[in-house]
Design a protein around this motif. Structure first.
Motif, PDB file in Angstrom:
ATOM      1  N   ARG A  87       0.860  -1.189   0.000  1.00  0.00           N
ATOM      2  CA  ARG A  87       0.000   0.000   0.000  1.00  0.00           C
ATOM      3  C   ARG A  87       0.898   1.241   0.000  1.00  0.00           C
ATOM      4  O   ARG A  87       1.805   1.372   0.819  1.00  0.00           O
ATOM      5  N   GLU A  88       0.599   2.141  -0.897  1.00  0.00           N
ATOM      6  CA  GLU A  88       1.449   3.303  -1.164  1.00  0.00           C
ATOM      7  C   GLU A  88       0.734   4.600  -0.813  1.00  0.00           C
ATOM      8  O   GLU A  88      -0.393   4.838  -1.253  1.00  0.00           O
ATOM      9  N   PHE A  89       1.394   5.446  -0.055  1.00  0.00           N
ATOM     10  CA  PHE A  89       0.828   6.741   0.313  1.00  0.00           C
ATOM     11  C   PHE A  89       0.841   7.687  -0.882  1.00  0.00           C
ATOM     12  O   PHE A  89       1.843   7.823  -1.577  1.00  0.00           O
ATOM     13  N   LEU A  90      -0.279   8.381  -1.071  1.00  0.00           N
ATOM     14  CA  LEU A  90      -0.374   9.360  -2.147  1.00  0.00           C
ATOM     15  C   LEU A  90      -0.495  10.788  -1.627  1.00  0.00           C
ATOM     16  O   LEU A  90       0.238  11.680  -2.055  1.00  0.00           O
ATOM     17  N   ALA A  91      -1.467  11.001  -0.751  1.00  0.00           N
ATOM     18  CA  ALA A  91      -1.729  12.373  -0.313  1.00  0.00           C
ATOM     19  C   ALA A  91      -2.515  12.360   0.991  1.00  0.00           C
ATOM     20  O   ALA A  91      -3.238  11.408   1.274  1.00  0.00           O
ATOM     21  N   ALA A  92      -2.374  13.432   1.759  1.00  0.00           N
ATOM     22  CA  ALA A  92      -3.108  13.568   3.008  1.00  0.00           C
ATOM     23  C   ALA A  92      -3.550  15.009   3.183  1.00  0.00           C
ATOM     24  O   ALA A  92      -2.943  15.934   2.622  1.00  0.00           O
ATOM     25  N   ILE A  93      -4.618  15.177   3.963  1.00  0.00           N
ATOM     26  CA  ILE A  93      -5.178  16.518   4.144  1.00  0.00           C
ATOM     27  C   ILE A  93      -5.667  16.688   5.574  1.00  0.00           C
ATOM     28  O   ILE A  93      -6.197  15.753   6.195  1.00  0.00           O
ATOM     29  N   HIS A  94      -5.470  17.867   6.096  1.00  0.00           N
ATOM     30  CA  HIS A  94      -5.970  18.243   7.417  1.00  0.00           C
ATOM     31  C   HIS A  94      -7.498  18.293   7.378  1.00  0.00           C
ATOM     32  O   HIS A  94      -8.085  18.534   6.315  1.00  0.00           O
ATOM     33  N   TRP A  95      -8.129  18.089   8.526  1.00  0.00           N
ATOM     34  CA  TRP A  95      -9.590  18.062   8.517  1.00  0.00           C
ATOM     35  C   TRP A  95     -10.167  19.373   7.998  1.00  0.00           C
ATOM     36  O   TRP A  95     -11.229  19.391   7.382  1.00  0.00           O
ATOM     37  N   SER A  96      -9.461  20.494   8.231  1.00  0.00           N
ATOM     38  CA  SER A  96      -9.958  21.792   7.770  1.00  0.00           C
ATOM     39  C   SER A  96      -9.748  21.993   6.284  1.00  0.00           C
ATOM     40  O   SER A  96     -10.327  22.905   5.687  1.00  0.00           O
ATOM     41  N   GLY A  97      -8.872  21.179   5.694  1.00  0.00           N
ATOM     42  CA  GLY A  97      -8.537  21.377   4.285  1.00  0.00           C
ATOM     43  C   GLY A  97      -7.400  22.362   4.071  1.00  0.00           C
ATOM     44  O   GLY A  97      -6.975  22.580   2.937  1.00  0.00           O
ATOM     45  N   ASP A  98      -6.886  22.946   5.134  1.00  0.00           N
ATOM     46  CA  ASP A  98      -5.888  24.017   5.021  1.00  0.00           C
ATOM     47  C   ASP A  98      -4.466  23.517   4.795  1.00  0.00           C
ATOM     48  O   ASP A  98      -3.593  24.300   4.431  1.00  0.00           O
ATOM     49  N   SER A  99      -4.234  22.251   5.055  1.00  0.00           N
ATOM     50  CA  SER A  99      -2.881  21.721   4.934  1.00  0.00           C
ATOM     51  C   SER A  99      -2.921  20.383   4.217  1.00  0.00           C
ATOM     52  O   SER A  99      -3.780  19.540   4.498  1.00  0.00           O
ATOM     53  N   THR A 100      -1.983  20.212   3.284  1.00  0.00           N
ATOM     54  CA  THR A 100      -1.901  18.960   2.543  1.00  0.00           C
ATOM     55  C   THR A 100      -0.448  18.533   2.422  1.00  0.00           C
ATOM     56  O   THR A 100       0.467  19.366   2.545  1.00  0.00           O
ATOM     57  N   HIS A 101      -0.214  17.264   2.189  1.00  0.00           N
ATOM     58  CA  HIS A 101       1.114  16.816   1.773  1.00  0.00           C
ATOM     59  C   HIS A 101       0.973  15.573   0.916  1.00  0.00           C
ATOM     60  O   HIS A 101      -0.064  14.908   0.923  1.00  0.00           O
ATOM     61  N   TYR A 102       2.045  15.311   0.152  1.00  0.00           N
ATOM     62  CA  TYR A 102       1.978  14.340  -0.916  1.00  0.00           C
ATOM     63  C   TYR A 102       3.147  13.370  -0.882  1.00  0.00           C
ATOM     64  O   TYR A 102       4.247  13.707  -0.434  1.00  0.00           O
ATOM     65  N   ILE A 145      -4.740  15.697  11.129  1.00  0.00           N
ATOM     66  CA  ILE A 145      -4.034  15.702   9.845  1.00  0.00           C
ATOM     67  C   ILE A 145      -3.693  14.285   9.456  1.00  0.00           C
ATOM     68  O   ILE A 145      -3.251  13.488  10.296  1.00  0.00           O
ATOM     69  N   GLY A 146      -3.909  13.974   8.179  1.00  0.00           N
ATOM     70  CA  GLY A 146      -3.509  12.669   7.714  1.00  0.00           C
ATOM     71  C   GLY A 146      -1.997  12.557   7.656  1.00  0.00           C
ATOM     72  O   GLY A 146      -1.299  13.565   7.546  1.00  0.00           O
ATOM     73  N   THR A 147      -1.508  11.353   7.740  1.00  0.00           N
ATOM     74  CA  THR A 147      -0.071  11.112   7.655  1.00  0.00           C
ATOM     75  C   THR A 147       0.212  10.114   6.547  1.00  0.00           C
ATOM     76  O   THR A 147      -0.698   9.550   5.959  1.00  0.00           O
ATOM     77  N   ARG A 148       1.481   9.858   6.278  1.00  0.00           N
ATOM     78  CA  ARG A 148       1.841   8.896   5.243  1.00  0.00           C
ATOM     79  C   ARG A 148       1.866   7.465   5.792  1.00  0.00           C
ATOM     80  O   ARG A 148       2.047   6.517   5.037  1.00  0.00           O
ATOM     81  N   ASN A 149       1.694   7.302   7.070  1.00  0.00           N
ATOM     82  CA  ASN A 149       1.729   5.979   7.693  1.00  0.00           C
ATOM     83  C   ASN A 149       0.336   5.353   7.661  1.00  0.00           C
ATOM     84  O   ASN A 149      -0.574   5.831   8.335  1.00  0.00           O
ATOM     85  N   PRO A 150       0.134   4.277   6.902  1.00  0.00           N
ATOM     86  CA  PRO A 150      -1.202   3.685   6.820  1.00  0.00           C
ATOM     87  C   PRO A 150      -1.712   3.180   8.169  1.00  0.00           C
ATOM     88  O   PRO A 150      -2.924   3.131   8.393  1.00  0.00           O
ATOM     89  N   ASN A 151      -0.816   2.842   9.074  1.00  0.00           N
ATOM     90  CA  ASN A 151      -1.241   2.343  10.382  1.00  0.00           C
ATOM     91  C   ASN A 151      -1.896   3.430  11.233  1.00  0.00           C
ATOM     92  O   ASN A 151      -2.538   3.130  12.244  1.00  0.00           O
ATOM     93  N   ALA A 152      -1.732   4.686  10.828  1.00  0.00           N
ATOM     94  CA  ALA A 152      -2.336   5.788  11.586  1.00  0.00           C
ATOM     95  C   ALA A 152      -3.797   5.983  11.234  1.00  0.00           C
ATOM     96  O   ALA A 152      -4.485   6.767  11.883  1.00  0.00           O
ATOM     97  N   TYR A 153      -4.271   5.283  10.215  1.00  0.00           N
ATOM     98  CA  TYR A 153      -5.642   5.471   9.757  1.00  0.00           C
ATOM     99  C   TYR A 153      -6.551   4.403  10.344  1.00  0.00           C
ATOM    100  O   TYR A 153      -6.225   3.211  10.332  1.00  0.00           O
ATOM    101  N   ARG A 154      -7.679   4.861  10.810  1.00  0.00           N
ATOM    102  CA  ARG A 154      -8.593   3.942  11.496  1.00  0.00           C
ATOM    103  C   ARG A 154      -9.672   3.401  10.576  1.00  0.00           C
ATOM    104  O   ARG A 154     -10.108   2.260  10.728  1.00  0.00           O
ATOM    105  N   PHE A 155     -10.129   4.223   9.633  1.00  0.00           N
ATOM    106  CA  PHE A 155     -11.248   3.820   8.778  1.00  0.00           C
ATOM    107  C   PHE A 155     -10.806   3.814   7.324  1.00  0.00           C
ATOM    108  O   PHE A 155     -10.232   4.791   6.841  1.00  0.00           O
ATOM    109  N   TRP A 156     -11.131   2.733   6.640  1.00  0.00           N
ATOM    110  CA  TRP A 156     -10.741   2.552   5.243  1.00  0.00           C
ATOM    111  C   TRP A 156     -11.951   2.248   4.384  1.00  0.00           C
ATOM    112  O   TRP A 156     -12.865   1.531   4.822  1.00  0.00           O
ATOM    113  N   GLY A 157     -11.920   2.787   3.161  1.00  0.00           N
ATOM    114  CA  GLY A 157     -12.933   2.420   2.202  1.00  0.00           C
ATOM    115  C   GLY A 157     -12.603   1.097   1.538  1.00  0.00           C
ATOM    116  O   GLY A 157     -11.549   0.513   1.789  1.00  0.00           O
ATOM    117  N   GLN A 158     -13.496   0.650   0.666  1.00  0.00           N
ATOM    118  CA  GLN A 158     -13.312  -0.622  -0.044  1.00  0.00           C
ATOM    119  C   GLN A 158     -12.402  -0.469  -1.260  1.00  0.00           C
ATOM    120  O   GLN A 158     -11.945  -1.473  -1.808  1.00  0.00           O
TER     121      GLN A 158
END
Length: 124
Positions: A45-60, A103-116
């Motif tokens: 699984r490869e990280f592409l992009a992440a965004i802050h909940w407000s939308g004000d900050s992103t990284h790729y 804020i999202g991170t590039r580490n997939p283990n930091a994510y709790r909910f995933w889509g299909q």
């Protein structure tokens, strides 16, 4: 519990653009960060992009090469991934994920909910 649902994938040709959507009811009220990942055949699984909940900050991630843009519309609880100049190497299943951190991170283990996931297939 928040269940993201991705859409917008499909078959395209090299050089085309595509916008993926991820509807995640409740994600804005809960101030969840979000990210997009992909999984290519026989790859991790490869990280592409992440965004802050407000939308004000992103990284790729490096693999986006400036061709992908993440955004979100909190009035619709929706996160987007705009992809341009697609290449056959972009063929993969694309996943949206939510983290309870702001804020999202590039580490997939930091994510709790995933889509299909939604399949993107890019041909020459």
């Amino acid at each position: 519990q928040v269940q993201p649902v991705e859409s917008g994938g499909g078959p395209v040709k090299a050089g085309d653009s595509l916008r993926l959507s991820c509807v995640a009811p409740g994600s804005a009220d809960r101030m969840y960060g979000a990210g997009w990942f992909r999984q290519r055949p026989e790859k991790g699984r490869e990280f592409l992009a992440a965004i802050h909940w407000s939308g004000d900050s992103t990284h790729y991630g490096a693999s986006t090469k400036g061709r992908f843009i993440i955004s979100r519309d909190n009035s619709k609880d929706t996160i987007y991934l705009q992809m341009s100049d697609l290449e056959p190497e972009d063929t993969a299943i694309y996943y949206c994920a939510l983290t309870t951190g702001a804020i999202g991170t590039r580490n997939p283990n930091a994510y709790r909910f995933w889509g299909q996931g939604t399949q993107v297939s890019v041909s020459e």
